[in-house]
Design a protein around this motif. Structure first.
Motif, short mmCIF file in Angstrom:
data_model
loop_
_atom_site.label_atom_id
_atom_site.label_comp_id
_atom_site.label_asym_id
_atom_site.label_seq_id
_atom_site.Cartn_x
_atom_site.Cartn_y
_atom_site.Cartn_z
N ASN A 282 16.36 60.92 -59.36
CA ASN A 282 15.33 61.06 -58.33
C ASN A 282 14.03 60.41 -58.83
N ARG A 283 13.01 60.48 -58.03
CA ARG A 283 11.69 59.97 -58.42
C ARG A 283 10.72 61.15 -58.51
N ASN A 284 9.64 60.99 -59.23
CA ASN A 284 8.63 62.03 -59.31
C ASN A 284 8.09 62.33 -57.92
N GLY A 285 8.03 63.62 -57.61
CA GLY A 285 7.56 64.01 -56.29
C GLY A 285 8.61 63.92 -55.21
N GLY A 286 9.85 63.69 -55.60
CA GLY A 286 10.93 63.57 -54.61
C GLY A 286 11.46 64.92 -54.17
N SER A 287 12.61 64.88 -53.52
CA SER A 287 13.20 66.12 -53.02
C SER A 287 14.72 66.04 -53.08
N THR A 306 16.13 61.87 -52.68
CA THR A 306 15.23 60.78 -52.29
C THR A 306 14.98 59.87 -53.49
N GLY A 307 16.03 59.65 -54.29
CA GLY A 307 15.88 58.94 -55.55
C GLY A 307 16.00 57.44 -55.47
N ILE A 308 16.44 56.86 -56.59
CA ILE A 308 16.44 55.40 -56.73
C ILE A 308 17.54 54.73 -55.92
N GLY A 309 18.55 55.49 -55.51
CA GLY A 309 19.60 54.94 -54.68
C GLY A 309 20.57 54.06 -55.44
N ILE A 310 21.61 53.63 -54.72
CA ILE A 310 22.68 52.81 -55.31
C ILE A 310 22.94 51.64 -54.37
N CYS A 311 23.02 50.44 -54.92
CA CYS A 311 23.30 49.28 -54.07
C CYS A 311 24.78 49.27 -53.69
N ALA A 312 25.09 48.57 -52.61
CA ALA A 312 26.45 48.57 -52.06
C ALA A 312 27.49 48.10 -53.08
N SER A 313 27.13 47.13 -53.92
CA SER A 313 28.10 46.60 -54.89
C SER A 313 28.47 47.61 -55.96
N ASP A 314 27.60 48.61 -56.18
CA ASP A 314 27.88 49.62 -57.21
C ASP A 314 28.61 50.85 -56.67
N THR A 315 28.45 51.13 -55.37
CA THR A 315 29.07 52.35 -54.84
C THR A 315 30.59 52.31 -54.92
N LEU A 349 42.45 67.63 -56.29
CA LEU A 349 43.27 68.83 -56.49
C LEU A 349 43.25 69.72 -55.25
N TYR A 350 42.15 69.65 -54.49
CA TYR A 350 42.00 70.47 -53.29
C TYR A 350 42.31 69.68 -52.03
N LYS A 351 43.00 68.53 -52.19
CA LYS A 351 43.34 67.67 -51.04
C LYS A 351 42.11 67.35 -50.22
N GLY A 352 40.97 67.17 -50.91
CA GLY A 352 39.71 66.94 -50.22
C GLY A 352 39.25 65.50 -50.29
N THR A 353 38.00 65.28 -49.94
CA THR A 353 37.41 63.94 -49.96
C THR A 353 36.01 64.01 -50.55
N ILE A 354 35.57 62.88 -51.09
CA ILE A 354 34.18 62.75 -51.55
C ILE A 354 33.67 61.40 -51.06
N ALA A 355 32.50 61.41 -50.46
CA ALA A 355 31.92 60.19 -49.90
C ALA A 355 30.48 60.05 -50.37
N VAL A 356 30.01 58.80 -50.45
CA VAL A 356 28.64 58.54 -50.86
C VAL A 356 27.98 57.62 -49.84
N ASP A 357 26.76 57.94 -49.49
CA ASP A 357 25.94 57.11 -48.60
C ASP A 357 24.61 56.90 -49.31
N SER A 358 24.28 55.66 -49.63
CA SER A 358 23.10 55.41 -50.43
C SER A 358 22.41 54.11 -50.04
N ARG A 359 21.09 54.12 -50.24
CA ARG A 359 20.28 52.92 -50.02
C ARG A 359 19.29 52.81 -51.18
N PRO A 360 19.20 51.63 -51.79
CA PRO A 360 18.27 51.46 -52.91
C PRO A 360 16.84 51.85 -52.54
N ASP A 361 16.21 52.63 -53.44
CA ASP A 361 14.82 53.08 -53.30
C ASP A 361 14.59 54.06 -52.15
#
Length: 375
Positions: A282-287, A306-315, A349-361
């Motif tokens: 995250n960034r200072n003062g973020g949430s 509300t942190g630094i985010g991840i670019c599409a090529s890294d996700t 193990l729980y037959k579940g899913t994990i998803a990420v949605d991110s935008r740099p900055d």
């Protein structure tokens, strides 16, 4: 298409020629996930030539006549067994007996084909032998992959441990020699840096153990009906101090009681990893916004920062083992690169899913869904 090499060893030219015609025209189609097969056939009339051809290789299936001039079929089997040759041998004999079968089996024969035999009988035994040979190939490939993975793992771990160990050693040498002056604050800072480095190494070792136990299935799971809300609050409390230091606000939305059948340690790993990451990146003062909900036969756990985010090529790679985003914004952030891969294994193990949605900055949101019906 898989291609197998079949060697015919028989002192009768007519027998060798007949086998070659049948096998070269015998194509096995793909069945039940097995690849289609065809055969390349070679032939010889002596045991000595068999050993030479196998030495020069590769030979996958050997149709070996029991009676050969000079060196018998049993002698050939003995030599092949001593060399641990990976060839499936079918003994061809007109003198089938219990004693012959026992001797040949002891020396490594896979099966027998009694003379005279029909083309269909020949095809049947070649089919069975080819399946065994393909299993051997697959086992060999898996062994090679296991060795490659072990080498890569050791290389990565040694690399990840080398730098912090070198830093700790440097600080300890300075402390021992007292060569940094007389200001005690300087030495306190060095001790703190050593502590942070050793914590990072300890985290790497513990993550490696968690990952290995989950993947191997050796870790005993204890499934019980849990109230997830207090567990989630404990995970938030564990990072509250760090959040305050960086003026990061933490907001939780969850019912007072949300019961779910799960392993407590697995749930704690999921909660702790995602919430800790939301603070670290995250960034200072973020949430950070954390939400836990239930619907029908599943629960959803969401962490948004509300942190630094991840670019599409890294996700696409963040759930791989030892995958860490390396740039000027993350160079001072400690981590093992294993946390998200462990979370994903637990989610599966729980037959579940994990998803990420991110935008740099702008920030990152992880959404985990776990289903109530577990193995």
């Amino acid at each position: 298409m898989e291609i197998l090499t079949l060697l015919v060893a028989d002192d009768e030219p007519g027998m060798r020629s007949a086998i070659q015609r049948v096998v070269e025209n015998y194509h096995i189609p793909a069945v039940n996930g097995n690849p289609p097969l065809r055969f390349v056939v070679d032939e010889t009339d002596s045991g000595e030539a068999v050993l030479q051809k196998i030495e020069n290789g590769p030979v996958d299936i050997l149709l070996l006549d029991y009676k050969l001039p000079k060196m018998s079929g049993l002698d050939v089997l003995k030599h092949l067994s001593e060399k641990q040759a990976e060839v499936i041998t079918v003994m061809i004999t007109a003198y089938a007996s219990i004693e012959t079968a026992v001797n040949a089996t002891r020396r490594g024969a896979y099966d027998f084909l009694s003379k005279p035999f029909t083309p269909d009988e020949l095809k049947s035994i070649v089919y069975r032998a080819s399946r065994v040979r393909l299993l051997q190939r697959q086992a060999h490939r898996l062994l090679q992959e296991k060795r490659r993975f072990r080498f890569e793992l050791l290389s990565i771990v040694s690399h990840e441990l080398k730098r912090p160990l070198a830093a700790v050693e440097t600080y300890l040498n300075i402390l021992k020699s007292h060569s940094a002056g007389e200001d005690p604050e300087v030495y306190r800072d060095m001790i703190e840096r050593c502590r942070v480095r050793t914590q990072g190494m300890r985290k790497l070792i513990m993550d490696l153990l968690d990952s290995a136990q989950i993947e191997s299935g050796h870790r005993k799971r204890r499934l019980e009906l849990l109230n997830l809300t207090p567990i989630l609050k404990n995970a938030i409390n564990a990072v509250a101090s760090e959040a305050r230091q960086n003026a990061i606000t933490l907001d939780l939305k969850a019912p007072d009681c949300l019961e779910f059948q799960a392993d407590r340690n697995e749930i704690e790993i999921v909660f702790n990893n995602l919430i800790t990451n939301a603070i670290k990146y995250n960034r200072n003062g973020g949430s950070v916004f954390v939400e836990l909900t239930a619907r029908a036969q599943e629960i959803t756990f969401r962490v948004a920062d509300t942190g630094i985010g991840i670019c599409a090529s890294d996700t696409a790679n963040i759930f791989n083992e030892f995958s860490r985003i390396k740039n000027e914004k993350t160079q001072d952030i400690q981590g093992s690169g294993l946390g998200l891969s462990i979370v994903k294994k637990i989610v599966q193990l729980y037959k579940g899913t994990i998803a990420v949605d991110s935008r740099p900055d702008e920030g990152t949101t992880f959404t985990v869904t776990l289903r109530c019906r577990v193995d």
